[in-house]
Design a protein around this motif. Sequence first.
Motif, mmCIF file in Angstrom:
data_model
loop_
_atom_site.group_PDB
_atom_site.id
_atom_site.type_symbol
_atom_site.label_atom_id
_atom_site.label_comp_id
_atom_site.label_asym_id
_atom_site.label_seq_id
_atom_site.Cartn_x
_atom_site.Cartn_y
_atom_site.Cartn_z
ATOM 1 N N UNK A 181 -3.542 1.042 -3.624
ATOM 2 C CA UNK A 181 -3.441 -0.349 -2.904
ATOM 3 C C UNK A 181 -3.042 -1.244 -4.015
ATOM 4 N N UNK A 182 -1.868 -1.977 -4.020
ATOM 5 C CA UNK A 182 -1.400 -2.875 -5.149
ATOM 6 C C UNK A 182 -1.488 -4.183 -4.393
ATOM 7 N N UNK A 183 -1.931 -5.093 -5.337
ATOM 8 C CA UNK A 183 -2.146 -6.513 -5.012
ATOM 9 C C UNK A 183 -1.547 -7.412 -6.353
ATOM 10 N N UNK B 223 -6.088 -5.187 -10.463
ATOM 11 C CA UNK B 223 -5.003 -5.631 -9.278
ATOM 12 C C UNK B 223 -4.660 -4.291 -8.472
ATOM 13 N N UNK B 224 -4.720 -3.208 -8.959
ATOM 14 C CA UNK B 224 -4.458 -1.725 -8.246
ATOM 15 C C UNK B 224 -5.795 -1.285 -8.002
ATOM 16 N N UNK C 34 0.685 -1.166 -0.010
ATOM 17 C CA UNK C 34 -0.155 -0.057 0.024
ATOM 18 C C UNK C 34 0.901 1.340 -0.081
ATOM 19 N N UNK C 35 0.569 2.221 -0.947
ATOM 20 C CA UNK C 35 1.408 3.263 -0.858
ATOM 21 C C UNK C 35 0.499 4.399 -0.571
ATOM 22 N N UNK C 36 1.060 5.610 -0.130
ATOM 23 C CA UNK C 36 0.278 6.671 0.626
ATOM 24 C C UNK C 36 1.112 8.155 -0.021
ATOM 25 N N UNK D 38 -4.830 2.162 -15.579
ATOM 26 C CA UNK D 38 -4.017 1.666 -17.049
ATOM 27 C C UNK D 38 -4.626 0.159 -16.764
ATOM 28 N N UNK D 39 -4.593 -0.361 -18.237
ATOM 29 C CA UNK D 39 -4.875 -1.598 -18.565
ATOM 30 C C UNK D 39 -3.750 -2.455 -17.814
ATOM 31 N N UNK D 40 -2.528 -2.165 -17.706
ATOM 32 C CA UNK D 40 -1.593 -2.997 -16.955
ATOM 33 C C UNK D 40 -1.824 -3.332 -15.550
#
Length: 122
Positions: A81-83, A66-67, A19-21, A60-62
């Motif tokens: 939030x990245x998974x 997931x994010x 998780x980035x803030x 973005x499609x990439x």
Amino acid sequence: QVQLVESGGGLVQPGGSLRLSCAASGLTFGSYAMGWYRQAPGKERELVAVISSGGSTYAADSVKGRFTISRDNAKNTLTLQMGSLKPEDTAVYYCTADRLWSKVRVGKSDYWGQGTRVTVSS
């Protein structure tokens, strides 16, 4: 003065989550569109996701599925939030802000943070 400070980057294994803030100051946060961009070594900076002042999002499609980008206007913070992380997600991630959604969308926004590094590796 406007300041954007990213945090939460680090080393994570493939398939993991992070998780980035982004903490914003010096601006009326609720009136700004916000976004996340990333830049991998030797590559151009690319859009990750954008969120409007009203909460509408684009990814973005990439990273779709997931994010997730979100914001907390009461705390003046932006989150990514990245998974299901992949090695291809390795990059420096930047927070950005502008009053105009269209400028954030094309990477021409007025304000940028210094970035936080994300490394996905086993």
